[in-house]
Structure formats: C-alpha cells, structure tokens
Design a protein around this motif. Structure first.
Motif, PDB file in Angstrom:
ATOM      1  N   ILE A  96      18.394  39.260  46.739  1.00 42.72           N
ATOM      2  CA  ILE A  96      19.478  38.339  46.366  1.00 42.72           C
ATOM      3  C   ILE A  96      20.646  38.466  47.327  1.00 42.72           C
ATOM      4  N   VAL A  97      20.968  39.715  47.725  1.00 47.00           N
ATOM      5  CA  VAL A  97      22.066  39.935  48.673  1.00 47.00           C
ATOM      6  C   VAL A  97      21.770  39.256  50.006  1.00 47.00           C
ATOM      7  N   ARG A  98      20.554  39.405  50.497  1.00 44.68           N
ATOM      8  CA  ARG A  98      20.197  38.802  51.787  1.00 44.68           C
ATOM      9  C   ARG A  98      20.265  37.269  51.719  1.00 44.68           C
ATOM     10  N   TRP A 133      26.354  35.036  37.684  1.00 44.13           N
ATOM     11  CA  TRP A 133      26.758  36.015  38.695  1.00 44.13           C
ATOM     12  C   TRP A 133      27.135  37.354  38.075  1.00 44.13           C
ATOM     13  N   TYR A 134      27.639  37.318  36.833  1.00 45.24           N
ATOM     14  CA  TYR A 134      28.094  38.543  36.162  1.00 45.24           C
ATOM     15  C   TYR A 134      26.935  39.430  35.711  1.00 45.24           C
ATOM     16  N   VAL A 184      26.788  41.991  44.450  1.00 46.09           N
ATOM     17  CA  VAL A 184      26.546  40.555  44.333  1.00 46.09           C
ATOM     18  C   VAL A 184      27.744  39.872  43.680  1.00 46.09           C
ATOM     19  N   GLN A 185      28.319  40.501  42.681  1.00 45.16           N
ATOM     20  CA  GLN A 185      29.483  39.924  41.997  1.00 45.16           C
ATOM     21  C   GLN A 185      30.652  39.740  42.966  1.00 45.16           C
ATOM     22  N   LEU A 244      34.069  36.080  46.127  1.00 47.31           N
ATOM     23  CA  LEU A 244      34.645  35.674  47.404  1.00 47.31           C
ATOM     24  C   LEU A 244      34.230  34.247  47.765  1.00 47.31           C
ATOM     25  N   MET A 245      32.973  33.897  47.462  1.00 50.53           N
ATOM     26  CA  MET A 245      32.504  32.542  47.744  1.00 50.53           C
ATOM     27  C   MET A 245      33.232  31.526  46.857  1.00 50.53           C
TER      28      MET A 245
END
Length: 397
Positions: free
Chosen positions: A248-250, A343-344, A350-351, A356-357
């Motif tokens: 998910i991070v990538r 997202w939470y 990831v949060q 930031l996005m």
C-alpha cells in the motif's frame, strides 16, 4: 456529419479535435510539421491579421469625432482582432511547450483504462469538443454576418437606384486604388478571411484552455478513484499485514507522484497560457460591453450581427471560467473522497501520507493569472462590471 459531437464518437479522436483543426487551418498547429508551405501560409495569415488590426483601429479612431456609431462599429471587432493577434503570437512562441503538454497529457490519460475512467474520458472529452465547436459556430456566424450585412446593405442601395459602396465587411482603412475595381474583390476576400483568422485564433486558444482543464480533470478523477480503492478495507479487516502495508505504501507513493505531476503540469500550463488568459479577462468586459452597445445603437441586420457577436464573446469567457471551475471542484473532490476512505484503518505511515495528500489536495490547482482566477464566480463579477460600463456609456451617448 456532426457525429464528433456525440458520446459514441471514438474517445481518442476527441483529443483536442476542434483546437487542432483551427490551428492547422492557419498553420500554427504545434504538432504539425513545419514545412516551407506551412511556414509561408502561417506568415501570410499573420500579416493579414496584423494589418487588419491596424486598419480597423485607424478607421475607428478617425471616425470618433465624426460619427460615433461608425467608430464603435470598427473599434468593437478590433478589440477581438488584437486579442486574436496576441493568442496567435502566444501559440507560436510556446509551440514547443504546447506540443510537450499535449503529448504528455495524452500519454497520462491513455493510461487510465478502467471502465469508470473511460466513462470520465468519454463525458469530458465530448464536453470539450462540444464547447469548442459552440465557440466555432458563433465565431463563424459573427464573421460571416458582417459580410452578409454589407452585401444586404448594398443590394438595398442598388434597389433604390444608388451606387454600390466600395467598402469592406469590417470597417478598415485602405488606399483608394485598393477599394476600386479591379482590385476591390480581392481586398474584399482578404478582409473576409481576416475575420476567419480571428475566429481560428479564438477557437484554437480558448479551445486549448478548456480542453486542457477538462483533461486534467479526468486525471484528477482517476487519481481520486485509485486512492479510494487503494485505501478501502474489505471484509471488515482492521489491520493489514506487514507485506500488505508495504504494498500500500509503494502504491500510495506512486499515486502521490501522479498528483505532484498533475500539479506540475498545471503550473507549466499556467506559464504557457498566462498572457492569453490575462488578456482575455482584462478585455472581456470592454468587448462584451461595446458589442452590446452596438447592438442597441444599430437596427435591422446590425442587431443580428451584434447579437451573434455578443453570444460568441460570452461563450469565450464562459469556457475560461468553466474550465477553471472544473479543476477546482475536482481538487476538492479528491480531498473529500480521500478523507472519506478507510485511511484510519491502516498503519501510522499510511495515515501520515494520506493526510499530507489531503492537505495538498485542499490547495486547489488553478491556472494562475495575475489579479484573476478563472471560475464561475469571476464570470458573475465580469458581467456585473460589464453592466455598469453599458449603463455609463448609454448615459453619455
């Protein structure tokens, strides 16, 4: 014949369809090969438009102390001609940058191939073509109506036993030998073509603006869906494994890079179109106001001419404001959709990236123009100021 206005038309063929046709017609298409015939044709159109701007302005200024109605009849279209000249110069000067932007956005939009994204492209690509074609119709109608008005006036004069007036459709100054036979028909055709060059420049520049805005909106909608589906939690699963979290991070990093590129494309687009957009917003009230005053001063065919002309000018400014509004709303929609996702339920890393996005998306992307921001709110302000100008001018006249 008008199948390109329908949603069933192939999506790929919609891409900058009307603006590129207009730019190719006058030899200024950035993707067109610059052969010597194309260069000669573009220089010819530049010369015709340049002299037309001078001749109209000189005629109007000369008529101000003599006949204010004739002066306005010449100065009203000359404002559009000068703005078209500015747009022609901007398209030529930024031709390499425009070519790169057209090709880069084409590549990015072609990568969006899901059924939902194809629906976005079909709707917004079709809308861009329809709006550009609407401006083309009003522009051609305006330019043609000037010639029709002159021909009808002369036919009426002949029917009453009077002589033909050797004037041009647009009020311009020419040496007397050029406004007499046998050169008069050639000059008449050149002036008529001058009107079509003006229309082509408007359709090219304004169509580019609204098309760029709608295509960037497609990219923002696609990004919104990808972020939402990436952060979606299925089967009421509260925590992801280390491997899933890394995946998910990538993917989220790639989506953030896409968002950054869309922002960078918007900034580059602002640099290319800033002169065109600023010039249009600065002169829009003057052009709309003068055309409506002419519509009130004239009668008969003259009313129809300036009615079509006013519709064309209003369509132009609507394209700018509508395009800016689409981008603004797409940015806000991206922020709201991302915040509404799961997202939470993901890791702290990831949060943080998601927040930031969201923050970045709330700083809406706009085509930066000094003193103005293209939006429907700006359109209402322009129309209010135009009404004030009309009231002031009519009280003086």
């Amino acid at each position: 014949m008008f199948s390109f206005l329908k949603r069933s038309y192939p999506v790929e063929r919609h891409y900058f369809l009307i603006p590129q046709m207009a730019m190719s017609a006058i030899g200024f298409n950035p993707e067109q090969e610059r052969t010597w015939p194309v260069r000669a044709w573009s220089f010819f159109n530049f010369f015709v438009l340049t002299y037309g701007c001078y001749a109209e302005a000189a005629y109007g200024i000369k008529q101000i102390p003599i006949n204010i109605a004739l002066a306005l009849d010449a100065l009203c279209p000359v404002a559009s001609s000068i703005l078209s000249w500015l747009k022609m110069m901007a398209i030529w000067y930024y031709r390499d940058e425009l070519k790169w932007l057209i090709q880069r956005i084409r590549k990015l939009t072609e990568q969006q191939q899901s059924e939902r994204k194809l629906e976005y492209k079909r709707n917004l690509y079709t809308l861009a073509t329809q709006l550009s074609f609407l401006l083309f119709v009003f522009g051609i109608g305006t330019s043609t109506s000037y010639s029709i008005r002159h021909l009808l006036d002369n036919m009426l004069r002949l029917s009453h036993g009077k002589d033909w007036t050797y004037e041009t459709p647009f009020k311009m100054i020419f040496p007397d030998p050029l406004l007499s036979l046998p050169l008069y028909p050639f000059i008449y055709a050149l002036v008529h073509w001058h009107g079509y060059i003006t229309v082509a420049c408007f359709v090219a520049a304004d169509g580019l603006f609204v098309s760029f805005c709608l295509y960037l909106t497609v990219l923002l909608y696609s990004l919104r869906d990808d972020v939402f589906y990436l952060l979606e939690v299925k089967d009421n699963k509260q925590e992801a494994t280390a491997g899933e979290d890394e995946r998910i991070v990538r993917q989220l990093e790639r989506l953030i890079d896409r968002h950054n590129e869309i922002a960078a494309l918007t900034d580059r687009l602002s640099g290319v179109l800033v002169e065109i957009t600023l010039g249009h917003f600065v002169t829009s009230s003057l052009i709309i106001g003068s055309s409506m005053i002419d519509m009130l001063l004239f009668s008969g065919v003259g009313v129809i001419v300036y009615l079509v002309y006013t519709s064309a000018v209003l369509t132009e400014i609507l394209l700018y404001c509508l395009g800016g509004t689409y981008i603004t709303e797409a940015c806000l929609d991206l922020s709201k959709s991302t915040f509404s996702s799961h997202w939470y339920c993901h890791s702290v890393r990831v949060q943080k990236m998601t927040l930031l996005m969201i923050t970045r998306a709330q700083r809406v992307l706009i085509i930066k123009v000094p003193f103005f921001s293209p939006s429907l709110q700006a359109l209402t302000s322009i129309l209010r100021f135009t009404g004030s100008l009309i009231a002031l001018a009519m009280s003086v006249l």
